[in-house]
Design a protein around this motif. Structure first.
Motif, PDB file in Angstrom:
ATOM      1  N   ASN A   1      30.526 -34.011  -2.275  1.00 23.01           N
ATOM      2  CA  ASN A   1      31.083 -34.486  -3.647  1.00 23.01           C
ATOM      3  C   ASN A   1      32.126 -33.973  -4.171  1.00 23.01           C
ATOM      4  OD1 ASN A   1      28.621 -35.818  -3.899  1.00 23.01           O
ATOM      5  ND2 ASN A   1      27.343 -34.306  -4.221  1.00 23.01           N
ATOM      6  N   GLU A   2      32.626 -32.704  -3.933  1.00 22.15           N
ATOM      7  CA  GLU A   2      33.863 -31.847  -4.333  1.00 22.15           C
ATOM      8  C   GLU A   2      35.103 -32.577  -3.749  1.00 22.15           C
ATOM      9  OE1 GLU A   2      33.508 -27.784  -3.679  1.00 22.15           O
ATOM     10  OE2 GLU A   2      32.035 -27.249  -5.515  1.00 22.15           O
TER      11      GLU A   2
ATOM     12  N   GLU B   1      27.796 -30.952 -15.087  1.00 21.90           N
ATOM     13  CA  GLU B   1      29.319 -31.005 -14.408  1.00 21.90           C
ATOM     14  C   GLU B   1      30.177 -31.771 -15.169  1.00 21.90           C
ATOM     15  OE1 GLU B   1      29.592 -29.980 -11.603  1.00 21.90           O
ATOM     16  OE2 GLU B   1      27.401 -29.318 -11.011  1.00 21.90           O
TER      17      GLU B   1
ATOM     18  N   ARG C   1      22.056 -29.285   1.241  1.00 25.47           N
ATOM     19  CA  ARG C   1      22.693 -29.310  -0.027  1.00 25.47           C
ATOM     20  C   ARG C   1      24.161 -28.699   0.058  1.00 25.47           C
ATOM     21  NH1 ARG C   1      19.071 -31.796   0.421  1.00 25.47           N
ATOM     22  NH2 ARG C   1      17.200 -31.787  -0.972  1.00 25.47           N
ATOM     23  N   ILE C   2      24.340 -27.865   0.921  1.00 25.73           N
ATOM     24  CA  ILE C   2      25.674 -27.407   1.041  1.00 25.73           C
ATOM     25  C   ILE C   2      26.828 -28.402   1.410  1.00 25.73           C
ATOM     26  CG2 ILE C   2      27.331 -25.604   2.125  1.00 25.73           C
ATOM     27  CD1 ILE C   2      24.868 -23.586   2.358  1.00 25.73           C
TER      28      ILE C   2
ATOM     29  N   GLU D   1      26.218 -31.694   1.011  1.00 26.05           N
ATOM     30  CA  GLU D   1      26.406 -32.472  -0.103  1.00 26.05           C
ATOM     31  C   GLU D   1      27.272 -31.916  -1.223  1.00 26.05           C
ATOM     32  OE1 GLU D   1      22.288 -33.362  -1.444  1.00 26.05           O
ATOM     33  OE2 GLU D   1      21.854 -34.496   0.196  1.00 26.05           O
ATOM     34  N   LYS D   2      27.001 -30.951  -1.507  1.00 22.52           N
ATOM     35  CA  LYS D   2      28.137 -30.177  -2.477  1.00 22.52           C
ATOM     36  C   LYS D   2      29.473 -30.196  -2.079  1.00 22.52           C
ATOM     37  CE  LYS D   2      28.894 -25.792  -5.046  1.00 22.52           C
ATOM     38  NZ  LYS D   2      28.475 -24.537  -5.121  1.00 22.52           N
ATOM     39  N   ASP D   3      29.675 -29.958  -0.765  1.00 24.02           N
ATOM     40  CA  ASP D   3      31.199 -30.109  -0.363  1.00 24.02           C
ATOM     41  C   ASP D   3      31.676 -31.386  -0.205  1.00 24.02           C
ATOM     42  OD1 ASP D   3      31.257 -27.461   0.129  1.00 24.02           O
ATOM     43  OD2 ASP D   3      30.732 -27.215   2.184  1.00 24.02           O
TER      44      ASP D   3
ATOM     45  N   GLU E   1      24.807 -34.876 -13.837  1.00 26.65           N
ATOM     46  CA  GLU E   1      24.521 -34.801 -12.548  1.00 26.65           C
ATOM     47  C   GLU E   1      25.835 -34.540 -11.715  1.00 26.65           C
ATOM     48  OE1 GLU E   1      21.595 -33.774 -11.405  1.00 26.65           O
ATOM     49  OE2 GLU E   1      20.673 -34.230 -13.175  1.00 26.65           O
ATOM     50  N   ARG E   2      25.967 -34.078 -10.668  1.00 21.37           N
ATOM     51  CA  ARG E   2      27.169 -33.978  -9.749  1.00 21.37           C
ATOM     52  C   ARG E   2      27.318 -35.374  -8.974  1.00 21.37           C
ATOM     53  NH1 ARG E   2      32.157 -32.635  -9.736  1.00 21.37           N
ATOM     54  NH2 ARG E   2      32.886 -31.842  -7.869  1.00 21.37           N
ATOM     55  N   ASN E   3      25.904 -35.810  -8.731  1.00 25.01           N
ATOM     56  CA  ASN E   3      26.016 -36.884  -7.807  1.00 25.01           C
ATOM     57  C   ASN E   3      24.941 -37.893  -8.151  1.00 25.01           C
ATOM     58  OD1 ASN E   3      25.006 -38.684  -5.203  1.00 25.01           O
ATOM     59  ND2 ASN E   3      26.842 -38.317  -4.763  1.00 25.01           N
TER      60      ASN E   3
END
Length: 208
Positions: free
Chosen positions: A192-193, A81, A185-186, A188-190, A11-13
């Motif tokens: 995490n990156e 990931e 979601r966008i 959270e993705k940013d 998972e990413r997070n």
């Protein structure tokens, strides 16, 4: 000995409520050898320390090295990931009055903020004068400020907001995700990156 393949879908997070991190917490694992899989899942990967600040980034390369060091005849394939952001969360940080006060505060900000935005937009475009002019052109009478145009527009604005956000109370109008969920979601993705890149630059990532 026969070589076994372990498939990782990281998972990413990952949010955790305990300081100990196990292999099974990082995502989905699959191996044809069920006994081997049962041994790998409870493998301890990491333990949070106070200096982590509640976050730690783990590289898949570090996990592969850890697994191959423990099991010489194991081949690891990652289909998820390449880095996992671990977060230590506390579910009971806010209780009772504090949680209720936060909800009321955020609700007030959203309500009055949205109201101010709508009123500012209407003032910028001069919608009152526009409605007065349209009413006068159609009926030949001077508007008193509250006509069918204002009433219809107010109802349509409220319905449009409900349809756009796809949410009425605790119910959805359709099965599609709401715009707020998509933006979250966008976001959270940013985040995490950014966390992964920052940890990598600072040399705080668990990596080979």
């Amino acid at each position: 000995m026969q070589t076994e393949t372990l498939y990782l879908k990281l998972e990413r997070n990952v949010e955790l409520q305990k300081t100990d991190v196990w292999m099974k917490d990082l995502g989905k694992l699959y191996c044809r050898d069920q006994q081997l899989l049962n041994k790998i899942k409870p493998m301890k990967v990491y333990k949070f320390v106070p200096g982590d600040g509640g976050r730690k980034v783990v590289s898949v390369m570090w996990l592969i090295a850890l697994l191959e060091q423990e099991y010489e005849n194991l081949e690891v394939e990652n289909i998820g990931e390449t880095e996992v952001v671990l977060e230590l969360v506390k579910t009971n940080r806010y209780k009772g009055f504090v949680q209720a006060a936060k909800i009321v505060f955020v609700s007030c900000i959203c309500f009055f903020g949205a109201s101010f935005t709508i009123m500012s937009f209407h003032n910028d475009v001069g919608i009152v004068k526009t409605f007065n002019r349209i009413y006068e052109m159609i009926t030949g009478q001077i508007s008193d400020g509250v006509t069918i145009l204002e009433i219809s527009y107010s109802i349509g604005l409220a319905l449009g907001i409900v349809v756009f956000f796809n949410h009425i109370g605790g119910r959805r109008i359709t099965k599609d995700p709401t715009p707020i969920e998509v933006e979250m979601r966008i976001y959270e993705k940013d985040v995490n990156e950014a966390l992964a890149e920052t940890a990598d630059r600072e040399g705080k990532t668990l990596d080979v």
